[in-house]
Scaffold this active site. Structure first.
Site, PDB file in Angstrom:
ATOM      1  CE1 TYR A 128      -7.488  -5.799  -4.992  1.00  0.00           C
ATOM      2  CE2 TYR A 128      -7.663  -7.105  -2.993  1.00  0.00           C
ATOM      3  CZ  TYR A 128      -7.363  -5.914  -3.626  1.00  0.00           C
ATOM      4  OH  TYR A 128      -6.955  -4.846  -2.884  1.00  0.00           O
ATOM      5  CE  LYS A 178      -7.894  -0.404   4.624  1.00  0.00           C
ATOM      6  NZ  LYS A 178      -8.283  -0.858   3.262  1.00  0.00           N
ATOM      7  CG  HIS A 228      -5.751   0.409  -4.534  1.00  0.00           C
ATOM      8  ND1 HIS A 228      -5.420  -0.191  -3.337  1.00  0.00           N
ATOM      9  CD2 HIS A 228      -6.892  -0.196  -4.946  1.00  0.00           C
ATOM     10  CE1 HIS A 228      -6.322  -1.099  -3.032  1.00  0.00           C
ATOM     11  NE2 HIS A 228      -7.231  -1.130  -3.989  1.00  0.00           N
ATOM     12  NE  ARG A 283      -3.582  -3.611  -1.174  1.00  0.00           N
ATOM     13  CZ  ARG A 283      -2.991  -4.426  -0.302  1.00  0.00           C
ATOM     14  NH1 ARG A 283      -1.687  -4.615  -0.362  1.00  0.00           N
ATOM     15  NH2 ARG A 283      -3.681  -5.062   0.614  1.00  0.00           N
ATOM     16  CG  HIS A 309      -6.509  -8.505   2.487  1.00  0.00           C
ATOM     17  ND1 HIS A 309      -6.883  -9.056   1.279  1.00  0.00           N
ATOM     18  CD2 HIS A 309      -6.291  -7.184   2.234  1.00  0.00           C
ATOM     19  CE1 HIS A 309      -6.884  -8.119   0.340  1.00  0.00           C
ATOM     20  NE2 HIS A 309      -6.525  -6.977   0.891  1.00  0.00           N
ATOM     21  NE  ARG A 325      -3.821  -1.915   2.669  1.00  0.00           N
ATOM     22  CZ  ARG A 325      -3.665  -2.969   3.460  1.00  0.00           C
ATOM     23  NH1 ARG A 325      -2.542  -3.098   4.169  1.00  0.00           N
ATOM     24  NH2 ARG A 325      -4.606  -3.891   3.550  1.00  0.00           N
TER      25      ARG A 325
END
Length: 390
Positions: free
Chosen positions: A374, A267, A339, A342, A365, A242
């Site tokens: 995704y 995050k 992003h 990513r 995650h 990120r």
């Protein structure tokens, strides 16, 4: 659209922008684009073709080009559909005093509640955007806000224009304002905000040709590009990091001997350990050795002029510069910035039959379900899972 219609309507657009209190530079940008569109050699019959020609021929690159394209689209929509531009900012001296006071109050209360800087910034952005919309509708006091106005802010008929997160932020902000605007007004405004379903947006992934072009740009030393661009682009493209984690990357996060990166994700505050590809480690070493300015800042990547920590806007510009070098068009692309890289990294893992739990771990995650978003980009894989109709 034709030149005659543009000549007739553009003064109304400029007058609207002036009435909204836009800056002189913003007004100049609109005037400049209109002047170019009115030139004898301009073909403005089709917006898509006009923007494609501009992207290929104009000398402006990077963020300047993308601002021009956005300005052109707003002009086009106003002339053809009479859709007034939604302005992102209004000078504080123009905004009603109640709105400026509440913006300051939101900032103070969010900090007093111990919110992270990013959370406070999200609240301020959501509130400012809402106030800009109200100001455009000539509503200068929250007590005068009607349910219809709030509904139109969030939805366009049955289609949501804004996300569930925006509605949630505004609800929480109105609760914080109970002692400033009154409990009755606070409850009434909160009740006006519609329930937005929690949906996942599926954006088109990079094509194989586009991904190959980007990979070549990042790995071919004969292609001239700043060392910082190659290092940051490699971390996003080959590792899926990120922007926030790249910005806060420190020397102690990288173990070159064991070829790993260990960090605390900005995050989620969750630790993450990843293998670092050779292309990424080499790019980082080259940047630090040859290009990084002397700076007391502990971050690996710093601004060339000031030596300060990079901002997300810097990384956004770097990502777009890489796309430009790779010949990847950004016209009408809904996902931009790092992003996009990513997203490609994640969808590549899925397309190569990587187990979802492993892909989730590589992406950092906190739960595998976050990786399911995704899956939507891999249309081929989805088709193999589809059931045949009887």
């Amino acid at each position: 659209m034709d030149i005659k219609t543009l000549r007739t309507k553009y003064p109304l657009l400029l007058r609207y922008l002036q009435d909204q209190g836009v800056s002189k530079s913003t007004l100049y940008n609109y005037q400049r684009e209109i002047k170019v569109m009115l030139s004898p050699d301009s073909d403005i019959s089709d917006m898509d073709q006009y923007c494609h020609r501009l992207e290929k021929t104009c000398k402006d690159k990077g963020q300047t080009l993308y601002r021009r394209l956005a300005c052109i689209k707003r002009i086009w929509r106003y002339i053809t559909e009479e859709e007034t531009p939604r302005l992102k900012t209004i000078p504080l001296e123009v905004m009603p005093k109640e709105y400026t006071y509440l913006l300051d109050t939101c900032k103070q209360k969010s900090k007093a509640l111990g919110h992270k800087e990013k959370t406070t910034s999200d609240y301020i952005d959501a509130l400012r955007s809402f106030f800009v919309y109200l100001y455009g509708r000539q509503v200068t006091h929250l007590k005068d806000v009607s349910e219809t106005i709030v509904q139109e802010y969030f939805t366009d008929g049955n289609t949501a224009k804004r996300s569930r997160s925006i509605s949630g932020r505004l609800r929480r902000v109105f609760v914080m304002f109970q002692d400033s605007i009154g409990i009755e007004v606070s409850i009434r405004l909160s009740s006006f905000i519609p329930s937005i379903p929690n949906t996942t947006h599926i954006y088109p992934d990079l094509s194989e040709e586009e991904a190959s072009s980007i990979e070549k740009v990042l790995t071919d030393s004969n292609i001239q590009m700043p060392d910082v661009d190659r290092a940051i682009g490699s971390l996003a493209f080959f590792m899926g990091l990120r922007s926030s984690d790249i910005i806060n990357l420190r020397k102690e996060n990288i173990d070159f001997k064991n070829k790993t990166i260990r960090l605390i994700q900005q995050k989620t505050d969750v630790p993450l350990t990843l293998p670092i590809p050779t292309v990424c480690s080499n790019a980082i070493v080259k940047y630090v050795r040859d290009s990084r300015p002397k700076s007391p800042c502990t971050a690996i990547f710093v601004q060339a002029r000031t030596g300060n920590t990079l901002h997300k806007r810097d990384l956004y510009n770097i990502s777009n510069d890489i796309l430009r070098l790779a010949g990847v068009s950004l016209f009408n692309r809904k996902m931009r910035g790092l992003h996009l890289y990513r997203h490609h990294f994640a969808s590549s893992l899925i397309s190569h039959d990587t187990d979802v739990s492993i892909a989730s771990g590589l992406l950092g995650h906190t739960c595998p379900e976050s990786t399911f978003a995704y899956l939507g980009s891999d249309i081929t894989k989805l088709r193999t899972c589809a059931l045949l109709l009887p």
